[in-house]
Design an enzyme around this catalytic site. Sequence first.
Site, PDB file in Angstrom:
ATOM      1  N   ASP A  12      36.734  20.253  33.781  1.00  9.76           N
ATOM      2  CA  ASP A  12      37.819  19.780  32.924  1.00  9.76           C
ATOM      3  C   ASP A  12      37.537  20.236  31.490  1.00  9.76           C
ATOM      4  O   ASP A  12      36.501  19.907  30.929  1.00  9.76           O
ATOM      5  CB  ASP A  12      37.894  18.251  33.008  1.00  9.76           C
ATOM      6  CG  ASP A  12      39.086  17.712  32.243  1.00  9.76           C
ATOM      7  OD1 ASP A  12      39.881  16.987  32.846  1.00  9.76           O
ATOM      8  OD2 ASP A  12      39.229  18.019  31.043  1.00  9.76           O
ATOM      9  N   MET A  13      38.430  20.998  30.931  1.00 10.14           N
ATOM     10  CA  MET A  13      38.217  21.504  29.576  1.00 10.14           C
ATOM     11  C   MET A  13      38.334  20.347  28.576  1.00 10.14           C
ATOM     12  O   MET A  13      39.233  19.521  28.689  1.00 10.14           O
ATOM     13  CB  MET A  13      39.243  22.589  29.228  1.00 10.14           C
ATOM     14  CG  MET A  13      39.353  23.719  30.245  1.00 10.14           C
ATOM     15  SD  MET A  13      37.781  24.474  30.668  1.00 10.14           S
ATOM     16  CE  MET A  13      37.369  25.259  29.126  1.00 10.14           C
ATOM     17  N   GLU A 116      42.205  22.136  34.195  1.00  8.82           N
ATOM     18  CA  GLU A 116      41.368  21.467  35.204  1.00  8.82           C
ATOM     19  C   GLU A 116      41.319  22.302  36.479  1.00  8.82           C
ATOM     20  O   GLU A 116      42.333  22.852  36.881  1.00  8.82           O
ATOM     21  CB  GLU A 116      42.017  20.141  35.627  1.00  8.82           C
ATOM     22  CG  GLU A 116      41.688  18.944  34.791  1.00  8.82           C
ATOM     23  CD  GLU A 116      42.348  17.717  35.403  1.00  8.82           C
ATOM     24  OE1 GLU A 116      41.918  16.618  35.087  1.00  8.82           O
ATOM     25  OE2 GLU A 116      43.288  17.864  36.211  1.00  8.82           O
ATOM     26  N   CYS A 652      50.814  69.956  46.141  1.00 12.18           N
ATOM     27  CA  CYS A 652      50.795  71.423  46.145  1.00 12.18           C
ATOM     28  C   CYS A 652      49.389  72.004  46.039  1.00 12.18           C
ATOM     29  O   CYS A 652      49.225  73.217  46.008  1.00 12.18           O
ATOM     30  CB  CYS A 652      51.662  71.971  45.017  1.00 12.18           C
ATOM     31  SG  CYS A 652      51.033  71.581  43.375  1.00 12.18           S
ATOM     32  N   HIS A 664      52.723  66.027  36.286  1.00 11.38           N
ATOM     33  CA  HIS A 664      52.950  66.973  37.363  1.00 11.38           C
ATOM     34  C   HIS A 664      53.495  66.276  38.604  1.00 11.38           C
ATOM     35  O   HIS A 664      54.414  66.776  39.255  1.00 11.38           O
ATOM     36  CB  HIS A 664      51.648  67.698  37.682  1.00 11.38           C
ATOM     37  CG  HIS A 664      51.774  68.607  38.864  1.00 11.38           C
ATOM     38  ND1 HIS A 664      52.443  69.808  38.790  1.00 11.38           N
ATOM     39  CD2 HIS A 664      51.381  68.459  40.149  1.00 11.38           C
ATOM     40  CE1 HIS A 664      52.444  70.377  39.987  1.00 11.38           C
ATOM     41  NE2 HIS A 664      51.791  69.574  40.831  1.00 11.38           N
TER      42      HIS A 664
END
Length: 708
Positions: A12-13, A116, A652, A664
């Site tokens: 949880d920040m 969270e 090619c 190209h």
Amino acid sequence: MTATNRVIVLIDMDCFYCQVEEKLNPKLKGKPVAVVQYNTWRGGGIIAVNYPARDEGVTRHMRGNEAKKKCPSINLVQVPEVRGKADLSKYRDAGKMVADVLATFTPLLQRASVDEAYLDITELVEKKIQTNMNDLTTKNLNNTFIVGCDIKDFLDNVIKNKEFCTNNFKLAIGGLIAEEIRHEVFTKTGYKCSAGIAHNKILAKLVCGLHKPNKQTILPQEAVENFFEITSINKVNSLGGKFGQTLSEDFQITFMGQLAKIPEKELIQKYDEKTGKWLFNIARGIDFEPVTTKLISKSIACCKKFQGKAALTTEESIKHWLHELAEEMIERLEKDLQENNRRAKQMVVSFSQENNKKDISSSRTQPLTLYNLKKIVQTAFDVIKKNCLKADGSYHLKFVGLSAGHFEDVSKVREITSFFQIGQNSKGYQKHKQKNECNEIKYLIKDENFDSTEAPNLIENVYYQLTQELQENPQDLVFYDDSCRIKNNNETVFDSKDFVNDFEKLADNANFEFQQNKYTDQLQKPSSSFFVKYFDDTEDFEEREKMLQIIEDEKDDFQETCEDVNEICPECKKSIPKSELLAHKDFHFALKLSRDEKLFENSTVKSIETLDGKKMHKSVKRKANSNNALLTFFIKNQKEDSLDLTEICLECNKKFRKEEINCHMDYHAAKRIHLEINATSSSTNCKKNPPKIKTKTTNKSVISFFKP
DNA sequence: CATTGTCGAAAA
DNA sequence: TTTTCGACA
């Protein structure tokens, strides 16, 4: 699964919004900070408070002015407002950054909110047990707390009982890992967080907040009983609201410990089987809810309240706010399309209105086929009109919300798709002019036989925009619809005939005659002249350089034929010389299309050079493996780091410079498109005997978008 | 205040 | 059975 064999962490920040603001403005660090939104009334509503400010007694849900009174030195940071509503993207992005770090530890990651996340670290714990256990010291757990006992006693006990598989041992190891995780989050993002460590999500969540900030708490299963004696029922996840209240009242209890005394039977009787069993278990600290791995959200929503006097009462105001909401939603949906390769198929329009002094909120589901602003606004407004228009012709909306969901994957590899606007001298134009006896044709939409799941959206969007333009910019023009059909596995997935109704309606409104496949009114000519620069497939390198020079020369010729009077670009309101206006509009147009094709973001292109040689900026990082190339098509000079012909074209087998290979490849794609054009306007067997690709640009233009 | 999700009941 | 709605968290 047993009740205690998992190790679950909740990260949880700490006062997240404040941390985000402090990181953005380091001067704020260490000072009291609160984040407020909407400053207009009493200093705005506080939605986050950092710890220095909490020490001064500032809390969430205060108004800014109150906080100022409590703590005069507080720094009130405003949530930015975009389109008249709070813009939380800063915090979303920061949250994503954190989640990305967490994901490096385990895929068993569940984001619970912007700040969270639950992690199931059972496997990490098992792995750590195998390798290294000398780490289990109080020093390594110096930010860790144990519910019910001292950290030192806990560790002594765990280590003394050397049965390495005991649950507490696992939790202790889980504590070590959580310290690592939090440390990593800090070093990678600069954000501090707290953690709860337990055997399940409910418990992890309960203890996470016990020690903050930048601390973590372990809850051993034996400690649950005592802990629950003092744990209020409403602290438990999903019991915090109405149901928790009912539960408390029904049994006259307030603590989880009391709930544990109620027999399972009674709980089942009172509620239902599922709820009763869940309550019985939860009262004992048992919760089997798995950590469901979901890294991306299931819906993208924006909403806004209009309280009291601010209630929306007129059609105009409702349309205005729907427009703002839809704009934000589309912005986020486009971003989501790029990031997650998916498209929302459904939109929910939510609203709450006051009727006889009662608030009634409801929602209606609508299909979402296009990320198109006007269409979405129209759809949403239709819904609201249908449901909210009162008898007296007024409205009273207190809340409006839009939510997009039901995402479907967009196939990653797409077939070529193309959208042509053909100049007046083209064979196609002449042919259709004759056939339809029209005075003028400015649009020709032509389909390929796509076998792609995504192409229909693109083409449909083009059609939709055309109908919009018809509506908005009636001028002296003719619109010809070439009946576009797109097939996917033999099933028609898009048919321009579906738009006939739209055109019919338009014709009615604009009061002009409608004929199927032929719309003869007025339409402003949009963009149509991006200069396309081909690379011939000659092996001679110098030859190609010459060719570029020819194109350059011709560009100058074109410019000389134009009178240079400035005009205002309707898109960006800049004043542009008339000779450059078409190219300039093309820039906007190509930008829109390329956004849809998610080419621009991923392309190597740093700037786009338009006809006048001016640069259109774009700073993007090249993503690894990205082979998107549309915009390189329009680029004159790419930065030349080397002259080495190191890249080999798969089509090619010729060698190219690294910085030319995308161009190209575009050349091949363009060649295919031109074969198609010429095939429709000249002989039928021209595929066997393909016409030579023009090496000089003319006034004719092609806008194409594709993926190699 | 804004957002995202879940769940049961009702409707299709 | 599947989708939608409304209530909550």
